[in-house]
Design an enzyme around this catalytic site. Structure first.
Site, PDB file in Angstrom:
ATOM      1  N   LYS A 123       0.844  -1.184   0.000  1.00 28.73           N
ATOM      2  CA  LYS A 123       0.000   0.000   0.000  1.00 28.73           C
ATOM      3  C   LYS A 123       0.888   1.245   0.000  1.00 28.73           C
ATOM      4  CE  LYS A 123      -4.362   1.428   2.098  1.00 28.73           C
ATOM      5  NZ  LYS A 123      -5.331   1.156   3.163  1.00 28.73           N
TER       6      LYS A 123
ATOM      7  N   GLU B 205     -19.780  -5.606   9.693  1.00 29.22           N
ATOM      8  CA  GLU B 205     -20.741  -4.808  10.446  1.00 29.22           C
ATOM      9  C   GLU B 205     -21.790  -5.667  11.149  1.00 29.22           C
ATOM     10  OE1 GLU B 205     -19.212  -2.385   6.953  1.00 29.22           O
ATOM     11  OE2 GLU B 205     -20.075  -4.400   7.211  1.00 29.22           O
TER      12      GLU B 205
ATOM     13  N   ARG C  68     -25.797  -1.802   6.786  1.00 29.52           N
ATOM     14  CA  ARG C  68     -25.489  -3.191   6.452  1.00 29.52           C
ATOM     15  C   ARG C  68     -25.813  -4.142   7.606  1.00 29.52           C
ATOM     16  NH1 ARG C  68     -19.884  -3.482   3.239  1.00 29.52           N
ATOM     17  NH2 ARG C  68     -21.149  -4.679   1.804  1.00 29.52           N
TER      18      ARG C  68
END
Length: 635
Positions: A288, A376, A404
């Site tokens: 990253k 979630e 969600r």
């Protein structure tokens, strides 16, 4: 600082020659690494001007180039999970000259958007949807007898969500030609990429190996014991050099580990995979922030980049104002304070710890901090389980992601009336991140749930008070607050709860009563000065303060509700329902988010566009008074 760019790159940038994937395919494979260097430079420049997601895009530059080089996009459909990493994709698909409009009103969206380009095959913003979408596209192609590829690119973080595994399981069952690329950029699955694993990965993607593999299984299918033995042998061999056994069990042909920053190697692997049949999973390892040293060293802090502004130097006599805390920081401070006071308090978040202000809490109370990754639904039910055993769980979650876990809020928390407190961040508009991340609906979908107490603070001190109120209440509670900073009200750091369902009169006026919720209290107060109107800080959406609403209806000629939530089913609807039930005959004006998705832009401009700033609140009220032929100082 940038990593060093090769000195032998051509004088005319290759990136200037590539306006779309067709141009890209004209380059020699040896030129792709140089193109990758140039693409990284342009990405930093453009994001430095506009702000936006940064680290993930730098990590997939070579992969993006290789995918568009090998596959026939957009006919071969490419789905990026979440979309944080899609900036290089936008640059290579005809939008380079518009990158400086990124996240601005009328400009490019922060995420892939079907309305923006044919190359954006699926609109994203929430994680873990790519495999399901790509598999659906592949199934549709089969019905329509179309022979194109579907590719899903998903990160190791997004792979932690249950939805991704549901899709993987279904893909193995359907046995369609879908390619899933697992971009492992956090080293959470694999520690390194060794020469042996890379060698085996190339072998597993090669035509001879897969010809023998497929042919052997076809021949041995008539001898089940032999077929099972061959399958187990292959599993054990792959398991010794790669973590692919799980994916093989789900029905995928696992290929990995591969260096995700080797453009020519990726082209070779993808070219071979393109010829294979059935579900394929390519596991690549990337860094990253690749190519930008600061981002490489701090992949979390440099996940997104703010605009690069000129620094103001104290030497020229200009002193910068000390910023007020954000609502997230107020929550983080409150959480630490309450945890010091009560050992039963635990903090839970589905991969939103930093953004929700929980960093200090995680350091001070590591045994009571739970980041459950991008899950979630699990976060909410996990909290419910802890509440069953006497703990006091605080779930920090963005409004857009709480959507969600709606079933879990209803079935696992509210139905059982458990002591779970939801700290709902990023409620209302979120500006440049656009409709995928806006918290437009939480008041509407939460206030209809039995047992829940729903609160909306109007400033930093109110946020602290209402969080303390939710903590003290016996049952499920939610405190929703906006992104960014408040008006600058000093926090008293007092745990004393306020009375449940009790609003506060902020200003007394005439004719017009503005019932303001949360972030709308400040613009309502500004508007009231011009209208000489009454302003009530409602504080609670559920239970709503029926007494004060009744008082306002009896003493005023117009009731106005203002909220940064969808008008349909929101706080204003709760006021309407009470007035109708109590048979009050008074005109009502409901102000809030309209029944459409609002595109990205500056939050202040967006609020002005939909008449939720002070000036437009005044104009809307004056029009309503005129329409109702009400004589008032406001006209």
């Amino acid at each position: 600082m940038f990593n060093k760019i090769p000195e032998n790159r051509p004088k005319t940038p290759l990136l200037d020659q590539v306006n779309n994937p067709t141009d890209l395919k004209k380059l020699d494979i040896e030129q792709l690494s140089t193109l990758a260097d140039e693409l990284r430079l342009f990405l930093l420049y453009s994001v430095g001007q506009t702000g936006g997601h940064f680290g993930a895009g730098l990590g997939v530059v070579e992969l993006t180039i290789a995918l568009h080089y090998v596959f026939d996009t957009p006919y071969d459909q490419l789905v990026w999970d979440v979309g944080h990493q899609a900036y290089p994709h936008k640059i290579l698909t005809g939008r380079r000259d518009k990158m400086l409009t990124m996240r601005q009103a009328g400009g490019l969206a922060a995420f892939p958007n079907r309305r923006e380009s044919d190359f954006d095959q699926f609109g994203v913003g929430h994680s873990s949807t790519s495999i399901s979408a790509a598999l659906g596209m592949m199934a549709a192609k089969k019905i329509k007898d179309e022979d194109h590829h579907s590719i899903a690119v998903i990160g190791d973080g997004a792979m932690t969500a249950g939805m991704a595994f549901e899709a993987l399981n279904h893909a193995g069952h359907l046995d369609e030609n879908v390619l899933v690329i697992l971009n492992d950029n956090n080293m959470s699955i694999s520690k390194n990429v060794g020469g042996l694993s890379s060698y085996f990965a190339r072998m597993w993607a090669s035509k001879p190996y897969n010809f023998i593999r497929t042919g052997s299984k076809r021949v041995l299918s008539k001898i089940p014991p032999a077929l099972k033995a061959i399958h187990r042998a292959e599993e054990y061999m792959k398991g010794m050099v790669s973590p692919g056994t799980l994916f093989e069990e789900l029905g995928f042909n696992y290929i990995g580990l591969i260096d995700g920053h080797d453009a020519s190697g990726l082209v070779e692997i993808l070219s071979n995979i393109k010829t294979l049949r059935g579900p394929q999973l390519l596991h690549i390892v990337t860094q990253k922030g690749k190519g930008y040293v600061e981002s490489e060293n701090d992949p979390y802090g440099m996940h997104a980049l703010s605009k690069i502004d000129a620094k103001i130097n104290d030497e020229i006599g200009i002193q910068t104002k000390i910023p007020t805390p954000t609502y997230s920081q107020v929550f983080g401070s409150w959480l630490c304070d309450i945890a010091e006071n009560d050992k039963l308090v635990v903090g839970i978040t589905p991969a939103m710890g930093d953004g929700s202000g929980m960093t200090e809490f995680s350091e001070k109370f590591p045994d009571r901090f739970h980041d459950v990754a991008i899950a979630e639904q699990h976060a909410v039910t996990f909290a419910a389980g802890m509440a069953c055993n006497g703990m006091k769980p605080i779930v920090a979650i963005y409004s857009t992601f709480l959507q969600r876990a709606y079933d879990q809020v209803i079935h696992d928390v509210a139905l059982q009336n458990l002591n779970v407190l939801f700290a709902i961040d990023r409620a209302g508009l979120v500006g440049e991140d656009g409709p995928t991340h806006a918290g437009s609906f939480d008041l509407s979908f939460l206030r209809c749930v039995p047992n829940i107490v729903l609160m909306v603070p109007s400033n930093e001190n109110e946020s602290y008070k209402l969080l303390s109120t939710g903590y003290s209440h016996n049952g499920p509670c939610a405190v929703r607050y906006p992104r960014g900073r408040g008006p600058g009200v000093k926090v008293e750091r007092n745990f004393s709860p306020v009375k449940i369902g009790k609003a506060v009169l902020r200003r007394e006026g005439y004719s017009v009563a503005i019932l303001a919720f949360g972030s709308m209290v400040i613009p309502a107060l500004k508007a009231s000065e011009l209208l000489d109107a009454t302003v009530v800080d409602m504080r609670f959406v559920k239970p709503i303060d029926e007494e004060i609403i009744g008082d306002m209806a009896a003493s005023h000629e117009l009731i106005v509700t203002a909220e940064e939530n969808a008008v349909m089913g929101g706080a204003g609807s709760a006021v309407n329902e009470f007035l109708l039930r109590a048979n009050y005959q008074i005109p009502i004006l409901n102000l809030g988010l309209p029944d459409r998705f609002l595109e990205h832009g500056k939050t202040s401009d967006m609020l002005s566009e939909i008449a939720l700033d002070a000036e437009n609140i005044v104009n809307s009220i004056r029009r309503k008074l005129k329409d109702c032929k009400i004589q008032s100082k406001a006209v």
